[in-house]
Enzyme design. Structure first.
Site, PDB file in Angstrom:
ATOM      1  N   GLY A  55      52.933  35.345  44.455  1.00  0.00           N
ATOM      2  CA  GLY A  55      53.188  36.880  45.387  1.00  0.00           C
ATOM      3  C   GLY A  55      52.928  36.210  46.830  1.00  0.00           C
ATOM      4  O   GLY A  55      52.704  34.757  47.262  1.00  0.00           O
ATOM      5  N   GLU A  56      53.489  37.140  47.744  1.00  0.00           N
ATOM      6  CA  GLU A  56      53.384  36.490  49.406  1.00  0.00           C
ATOM      7  C   GLU A  56      53.351  38.173  49.689  1.00  0.00           C
ATOM      8  O   GLU A  56      52.535  39.182  49.937  1.00  0.00           O
ATOM      9  CB  GLU A  56      54.403  36.918  49.785  1.00  0.00           C
ATOM     10  CG  GLU A  56      54.768  36.397  50.753  1.00  0.00           C
ATOM     11  CD  GLU A  56      56.487  35.528  51.107  1.00  0.00           C
ATOM     12  OE1 GLU A  56      56.620  34.995  52.253  1.00  0.00           O
ATOM     13  OE2 GLU A  56      56.703  34.721  50.439  1.00  0.00           O
ATOM     14  N   GLU A  58      51.092  39.033  53.336  1.00  0.00           N
ATOM     15  CA  GLU A  58      50.596  38.932  55.208  1.00  0.00           C
ATOM     16  C   GLU A  58      50.306  37.540  55.962  1.00  0.00           C
ATOM     17  O   GLU A  58      51.811  36.870  56.295  1.00  0.00           O
ATOM     18  CB  GLU A  58      49.672  40.082  55.811  1.00  0.00           C
ATOM     19  CG  GLU A  58      49.684  40.122  57.411  1.00  0.00           C
ATOM     20  CD  GLU A  58      48.538  40.944  57.980  1.00  0.00           C
ATOM     21  OE1 GLU A  58      47.025  40.819  57.280  1.00  0.00           O
ATOM     22  OE2 GLU A  58      48.336  40.963  59.096  1.00  0.00           O
ATOM     23  N   PHE A  59      49.844  37.165  54.988  1.00  0.00           N
ATOM     24  CA  PHE A  59      49.192  35.255  56.099  1.00  0.00           C
ATOM     25  C   PHE A  59      50.462  34.448  55.120  1.00  0.00           C
ATOM     26  O   PHE A  59      50.410  33.160  55.294  1.00  0.00           O
ATOM     27  CB  PHE A  59      48.049  35.039  55.872  1.00  0.00           C
ATOM     28  CG  PHE A  59      46.957  35.915  56.112  1.00  0.00           C
ATOM     29  CD1 PHE A  59      47.261  35.839  58.007  1.00  0.00           C
ATOM     30  CD2 PHE A  59      46.909  36.659  55.309  1.00  0.00           C
ATOM     31  CE1 PHE A  59      46.045  35.941  58.585  1.00  0.00           C
ATOM     32  CE2 PHE A  59      45.414  37.870  56.195  1.00  0.00           C
ATOM     33  CZ  PHE A  59      45.817  37.750  58.171  1.00  0.00           C
ATOM     34  N   LYS A  61      52.266  32.813  50.979  1.00  0.00           N
ATOM     35  CA  LYS A  61      52.302  32.580  49.790  1.00  0.00           C
ATOM     36  C   LYS A  61      50.770  32.485  49.093  1.00  0.00           C
ATOM     37  O   LYS A  61      50.245  31.490  49.865  1.00  0.00           O
ATOM     38  CB  LYS A  61      53.653  31.567  49.164  1.00  0.00           C
ATOM     39  CG  LYS A  61      54.793  31.951  49.317  1.00  0.00           C
ATOM     40  CD  LYS A  61      55.731  30.772  49.483  1.00  0.00           C
ATOM     41  CE  LYS A  61      57.007  31.348  50.551  1.00  0.00           C
ATOM     42  NZ  LYS A  61      58.545  30.804  48.964  1.00  0.00           N
ATOM     43  N   VAL A  62      50.970  33.361  48.350  1.00  0.00           N
ATOM     44  CA  VAL A  62      50.125  32.478  47.179  1.00  0.00           C
ATOM     45  C   VAL A  62      50.778  31.848  46.084  1.00  0.00           C
ATOM     46  O   VAL A  62      51.306  32.343  45.167  1.00  0.00           O
ATOM     47  CB  VAL A  62      49.225  34.068  46.638  1.00  0.00           C
ATOM     48  CG1 VAL A  62      48.175  33.507  45.901  1.00  0.00           C
ATOM     49  CG2 VAL A  62      48.584  34.519  47.824  1.00  0.00           C
ATOM     50  N   LYS A  84      46.027  30.659  48.100  1.00  0.00           N
ATOM     51  CA  LYS A  84      45.951  31.502  49.231  1.00  0.00           C
ATOM     52  C   LYS A  84      46.876  30.728  50.085  1.00  0.00           C
ATOM     53  O   LYS A  84      45.569  30.416  50.939  1.00  0.00           O
ATOM     54  CB  LYS A  84      44.858  32.672  49.890  1.00  0.00           C
ATOM     55  CG  LYS A  84      46.584  33.330  50.132  1.00  0.00           C
ATOM     56  CD  LYS A  84      45.037  34.038  51.447  1.00  0.00           C
ATOM     57  CE  LYS A  84      45.118  35.968  50.092  1.00  0.00           C
ATOM     58  NZ  LYS A  84      44.650  37.355  51.277  1.00  0.00           N
ATOM     59  N   ASP A 179      40.048  48.602  52.217  1.00  0.00           N
ATOM     60  CA  ASP A 179      41.144  48.380  52.019  1.00  0.00           C
ATOM     61  C   ASP A 179      41.694  48.816  50.990  1.00  0.00           C
ATOM     62  O   ASP A 179      42.629  47.535  50.559  1.00  0.00           O
ATOM     63  CB  ASP A 179      41.879  47.915  53.067  1.00  0.00           C
ATOM     64  CG  ASP A 179      43.890  47.471  53.412  1.00  0.00           C
ATOM     65  OD1 ASP A 179      43.717  47.939  53.022  1.00  0.00           O
ATOM     66  OD2 ASP A 179      44.345  45.501  53.072  1.00  0.00           O
TER      67      ASP A 179
HETATM   68  N1  LIG Z   1      43.637  35.412  42.771  1.00  0.00           N
HETATM   69  C1  LIG Z   1      45.206  36.115  42.196  1.00  0.00           C
HETATM   70  N2  LIG Z   1      45.552  35.836  41.282  1.00  0.00           N
HETATM   71  C2  LIG Z   1      46.847  36.042  40.862  1.00  0.00           C
HETATM   72  N3  LIG Z   1      47.954  36.593  41.891  1.00  0.00           N
HETATM   73  C3  LIG Z   1      47.808  36.495  43.180  1.00  0.00           C
HETATM   74  C4  LIG Z   1      45.523  36.001  42.955  1.00  0.00           C
HETATM   75  N4  LIG Z   1      45.730  36.536  44.628  1.00  0.00           N
HETATM   76  C5  LIG Z   1      46.242  36.789  45.096  1.00  0.00           C
HETATM   77  N5  LIG Z   1      47.796  37.092  44.046  1.00  0.00           N
HETATM   78  C6  LIG Z   1      48.945  37.626  44.533  1.00  0.00           C
HETATM   79  O1  LIG Z   1      50.036  37.024  45.640  1.00  0.00           O
HETATM   80  C7  LIG Z   1      50.216  38.431  46.628  1.00  0.00           C
HETATM   81  C8  LIG Z   1      49.427  38.285  48.157  1.00  0.00           C
HETATM   82  O2  LIG Z   1      48.301  37.970  48.372  1.00  0.00           O
HETATM   83  P1  LIG Z   1      46.981  39.127  49.232  1.00  0.00           P
HETATM   84  O3  LIG Z   1      47.719  40.888  48.655  1.00  0.00           O
HETATM   85  O4  LIG Z   1      45.644  38.460  48.142  1.00  0.00           O
HETATM   86  O5  LIG Z   1      47.393  38.580  50.239  1.00  0.00           O
HETATM   87  P2  LIG Z   1      47.427  38.434  51.789  1.00  0.00           P
HETATM   88  O6  LIG Z   1      48.210  37.423  52.698  1.00  0.00           O
HETATM   89  O7  LIG Z   1      45.739  39.402  51.719  1.00  0.00           O
HETATM   90  O8  LIG Z   1      48.934  39.743  51.443  1.00  0.00           O
HETATM   91  P3  LIG Z   1      47.707  41.316  52.843  1.00  0.00           P
HETATM   92  O9  LIG Z   1      46.667  41.114  53.438  1.00  0.00           O
HETATM   93  O10 LIG Z   1      49.739  41.835  53.249  1.00  0.00           O
HETATM   94  O11 LIG Z   1      47.831  41.871  51.281  1.00  0.00           O
HETATM   95  C9  LIG Z   1      49.189  39.474  45.695  1.00  0.00           C
HETATM   96  O12 LIG Z   1      49.847  40.728  45.199  1.00  0.00           O
HETATM   97  C10 LIG Z   1      49.180  38.900  44.285  1.00  0.00           C
HETATM   98  O13 LIG Z   1      51.030  39.365  43.233  1.00  0.00           O
END
Ligand SMILES: Nc1ncnc2c1ncn2[C@@H]1O[C@H](COP(=O)(O)OP(=O)(O)OP(=O)(O)O)[C@@H](O)[C@H]1O
Length: 915
Positions: A55-56, A58-59, A61-62, A84, A179
């Site tokens: 997934g992707e 704000e910061f 790709k994961v 992440k 959040d």
């Molecule tokens: N532990 C995990 N296992 C599986 N998929 C994950 C995991 N963590 C994150 N993801 C995937 O990655 C996406 C983005 O992760 P996350 O929301 O934590 O990122 P972020 O940069 O904090 O985004 P935001 O703050 O915009 O919500 C998630 O929507 C999910 O699809």
């Protein structure tokens, strides 16, 4: 010799990515690579091989990651994690973004709950910070709902209970998420809920401490965050978000999502005007009990909004009372005790752990300080790989050493959580409940026979059997668990036992889980309603394969939360959000050095002192928005040792769990001291939580033909929250100025939304329905929530007394009978109150029916077809309005004593463990 064309395969515990190579099978059926085929290189990050993008956000790709050095046989898949990856150049020093990253790390580090994503470790090199998380293979929760349109009531109840348990746990640690929303919930492979994304987490220090920084996504944010200029009680804001999530689970769309004047919800002012003025409506297929619960949660006035504690006591969640009554301390004990099996941190790691090339600008021929990694070894559960090439260097995997493969410690640790502790722990609940239910049913059956036949011997015989069972359970938990197939079959403990030559590890681990199960079982005896087992079994047996595929898909950039402060930290955004820039300017004024500044330079010519065994306590930093500069040390551990191994710097925390019985206490102290500077606070106790809700009286239900207004639940016509007409009176709130004055709505949110597209918005705003095709909403005759009385309090005290009395005398019989009596009287109470009014409505009958269904183990959900699955394109917006001063006046918290009931339960639990 069969020839398989495979792109990915595992051999010898290692992963190789092969470019269309021919894989040949040997006599044992194991895949071996043809000698003449070149291996394709793969990307690694530290000890992980990077896979697909999960997934992707704000910061960035994961990524899916695999442990390079699996200890298992080739038949098993290496440990999977979600990494992440945050590009360091996207988080300017001293920015809100930077704070957010460290907030997340710091919070996760201290949270060990099966429904909260586990932080495995934190890695970084000069380009990336990698937050290595437990892999939630069940995918994103909003997609799950989207796919099913809405959840069945039993499933929703189970998942909601998990959500509440996780939130309650973090609140007990003095942390609030701020959040909570569907997009920040994931599922594990057993469809257990995993709370993630702790970027907005903050701490509170006493039960009534108020927050001043508004966070969250508009659709999930409590009204007081938006329409009030006053500081808010953050835990109540989390409660509101939980309510929105529950509503979405049951209805398939978000409440207050049907404003014709603001169909996309982009105008935040309008959205909140609508939320605070429009009564909560339900589609007809949402039953009366969850409606009642939602009406208590989604109350605009935070003072009148129910608490987590009362949610746990609500009739609808009662089937999960055994699970919900697990205390944070019990979770800690259970989860942390698994650390016992980890190798002692520094000493043993130093001796057994090879010098990690991944950590530094090393002697490796590929030595490049750019690729140095700092491993937060407080969290490291994976041994550093030997002679490992550097992060983000294209590498060819080397065959694993047989010694590593057979290490019992590593064998145990491989699955210590990600496959997953959540599942194991929750499975323990399910299994314990199932077992208890079976026994109870047998007992009831025998009792019935006893009454009909007059055979007085049958019941005592059964009771003896039960007590024997319990003493067996206490005396030899593992064997009982084995015998009854409670945990061991599916648990890593068994795998570990099979895979390792270290007998103590498996037995200790299964013993831990057994203790947990025993604990659940004790609770079950007190509270167990009959419906729980079927529900939980149903959901646990259902399987989750449908979502596995989602997890491995590449998700397009999702609409991410809109964080003005974070966004504005980039210079390009400053113009677009002058207010935020001003805030940041103010913040920047007080900036401390960047966290990264405190990370020792990894330049090859940097001279480090030789290894120092004495831990160094570095200055503590505040965990405040106004002081965003958390250094890696305060994030990754409170005690830091710098280790000279030539080129390696490892930040470590001593393994206090093993060495010191005071671990928990000291860890708590350090935790809070790390968060808030020199002040040391006690964790929030249950008693404090209890005192926090004194102002909330349980609510009597009346049936009224008048539509209840969520803002006016007592029908007095008095609105608890009004949107101020004069926006200039706001002291800090800048939503309106951000979104209205500057007309930053759909088009102006491009910085996040441009990358986000419309993909996730559908779930965020309305997972399955557009306004035009929205679900049929309920009629205006609904439950009316009126003046509180003491019924629920008395009920709770009755429960406490019941458990205490039952524990003291005949636990099995009394617990069962008292429990069922509780349920009955409670149902009756609701029914009486419901039908007591002169205008007994259809809904009151529904409540009775529902309560009766609860009693008869047949909770049914209506099967009204969801008419619409049209997703609406709009934006996921999280709003974070920083205030000029977020310094909380910290005061020490008081630690209360446990309730008598808890003590009694704990006593019996301890006793059963000792026996
Ligand atoms: N532990 C995990 N296992 C599986 N998929 C994950 C995991 N963590 C994150 N993801 C995937 O990655 C996406 C983005 O992760 P996350 O929301 O934590 O990122 P972020 O940069 O904090 O985004 P935001 O703050 O915009 O919500 C998630 O929507 C999910 O699809």
């Amino acid at each position: 010799m069969a020839s398989i064309n495979k792109r990915y395969t595992y051999y010898g515990g290692e992963t190789a990515v092969l470019s269309g190579s021919t894989i040949t099978g040997n006599a044992n059926g194991k895949a071996i690579r043809a000698q003449n085929k070149p291996r394709r290189k793969h990307v690694t990050f530290g000890p992980y091989i990077l896979g697909s993008t999960l997934g992707e956000g704000e910061f960035g790709k994961v990524k899916l990651g695999w442990s390079k050095h699996s200890t298992t046989s080739s038949a098993e898949v290496p440990k999977q994690v979600a990494i992440k990856l945050i590009r360091r150049d996207t988080i300017p020093k001293n920015s809100e973004k930077e704070v957010k990253v460290y907030r997340e790390i710091n919070a996760l580090k201290h949270l060990t709950h099966p429904n909260i994503v586990k932080l495995e470790e934190v890695l970084q090199n000069s380009k990336y910070i990698g937050i290595v998380l437990e892999y939630a293979s069940g995918g994103e929760f909003y997609k799950y709902i989207q796919q099913k349109r809405r959840l069945k009531e039993g499933v929703a109840c189970r998942l909601f209970a998990q959500l509440i348990s996780g939130v309650q746990y973090m609140h007990s640690k003095g942390l609030v998420h701020r959040d909570l929303k569907l997009e920040n919930l994931l599922l594990d492979k057993h469809e257990n809920l995993i709370i993630t994304d702790f970027g907005f987490v903050n701490e509170f220090f006493q039960h009534n401490e108020l927050m001043k920084t508004s966070c969250g996504s508009p659709c999930y944010a409590a009204p007081e965050l938006v329409v009030s200029t006053k500081p808010y009680e953050a835990r109540k804001a989390d409660v509101w978000s939980c309510g929105i999530i529950l509503y979405a689970m049951l209805a398939g769309y978000l409440p207050w999502d049907d404003d014709p004047k603001n169909p996309d919800g982009n105008d935040i002012a309008k959205l909140y005007h609508y939320i605070t003025r429009t009564p909560l409506k339900f589609p007809e297929y949402v039953n009366a009990l969850p409606r009642d619960l939602l009406r208590r949660i989604l109350v605009s006035d935070p003072k009148r909004r129910t608490t987590l504690r009362n949610i746990q006591r609500h009739e609808w969640t009662r089937p999960h009372m055994p699970f919900l009554s697990i205390t944070p301390e019990e979770w800690d004990r259970t989860m942390v005790s698994k650390d016992v099996f980890r190798p002692p941190r520094l000493n043993s790691q130093r001796s057994t752990r090879p010098q990690s090339n991944c950590s530094t600008s090393s002697t490796s021929s590929k030595g490049d300080k750019r690729d140095s990694l700092i491993i937060d070894s407080t969290l490291v559960n994976l041994p550093a790989p030997p002679q490992e090439s550097q992060s983000h260097v294209i590498t060819i995997p080397s065959p694993p050493s047989p010694e590593l493969r057979h290490s019992p410690i590593r064998g145990v640790n491989r699955h210590s959580r990600s496959n997953s502790a959540a599942s194991i722990a929750l499975q323990a609940v399910v299994d314990a409940e199932r077992e208890h239910n079976l026994q109870r049913e047998s007992f009831l059956h025998l009792q019935k026979m006893h009454h009909s036949t007059g055979n007085r011997a049958s019941v005592p015989v059964f009771l003896n059997q039960r007590s024997n069972t319990h003493s067996n359970n206490s005396g030899n938990v593992s064997s009982l668990m084995n015998k009854d197939s409670v945990i061991v079959e599916a648990s890593p403990a068994k795998n570990a036992k099979n895979n390792t030559s270290h007998p103590n590890i498996a037995s200790q681990e299964s013993s831990n889980m057994a203790n947990l199960a025993a604990s659940y079982e004790n609770k079950n005896k007190t509270f167990k309603p009959k419906t729980t087992v079927d529900r939980m079994n149903h959901s646990s047996e259902k399987g989750s394969s449908s979502y596995h595929q989602l997890s491995s898909q590449h998700h397009k950039p999702r609409p991410t939360s809109y964080h003005p402060s974070s966004t504005a930290s980039a210079s390009t955004d400053s113009d677009a959000f002058p207010i935020v820039s001003a805030i940041n300017g103010t913040l920047a004024h007080n900036m401390e050095p960047s966290p990264f500044d405190s990370v020792p330079s990894l330049s090859p010519d940097q001279k480090y002192s030789s290894f120092d065994h004495s831990p160094k306590m570095l200055p503590r930093r505040s965990f405040s928005v106004n002081k965003p500069s958390l250094d890696l040390q305060s994030v990754s551990g409170d005690l830091i040792r710098s280790q000279k191994d030539g080129e390696t710097i490892a930040f470590s925390r001593i393994n206090e769990q093993v060495e010191d019985a005071d671990f928990r206490k000291r860890r708590q102290s350090r935790r809070f001291s790390a968060l808030i500077g020199e002040k040391v606070f006690s964790p929030v106790t249950e008693e404090m939580e209890e005192t926090a809700i004194v102002d909330e009286k349980p609510i009597t239900i009346k049936v009224s033909a008048v539509t209840p207004d969520v803002n006016d639940p007592d029908g007095t016509g008095e609105k608890k929250l009004d949107i101020p007409d004069n926006k200039t009176e706001k002291k800090r709130f800048s939503f309106f100025s951000l979104y209205s004055t500057h007309n930053v709505s759909k088009s102006s949110l491009g910085s996040n939304d441009s990358k986000s597209g419309v993909n996730g918005k559908a779930a965020s705003r309305n997972p399955s329905a557009s306004p035009k095709t929205a679900e049929p909403r309920e009629s205006r005759t609904t439950l009316h929530v009126v003046a509180p009385n003491d019924s629920e309090d008395s009920e709770s005290s009755q429960i406490s007394q019941t458990s205490a009395v039952a524990a003291t005398f005949a636990p099995d019989v009394h617990r069962s009978t008292q429990s069922s009596r509780q349920t009955s009287s409670s149902d009756k109470s609701i029914a009486e109150k419901t039908t007591g009014g002169s205008n007994a409505s259809k809904e009151s009958q529904s409540i009775q029916r529902h309560a009766s269904h609860n009693r008869s183990n047949g909770r049914t959900s209506s099967r009204v077809t969801n008419a619409s699955n049209t997703s609406r394109s709009s934006h996921r917006q999280s709003v974070m309005v920083s205030t000029l001063n977020d310094n909380q006046q910290a005061q020490p918290r008081h630690t209360g004593d446990q309730s008598t009931a808890r003590k009694v339960i704990d006593f019996f639990k301890r006793r059963s463990m000792r026996l």
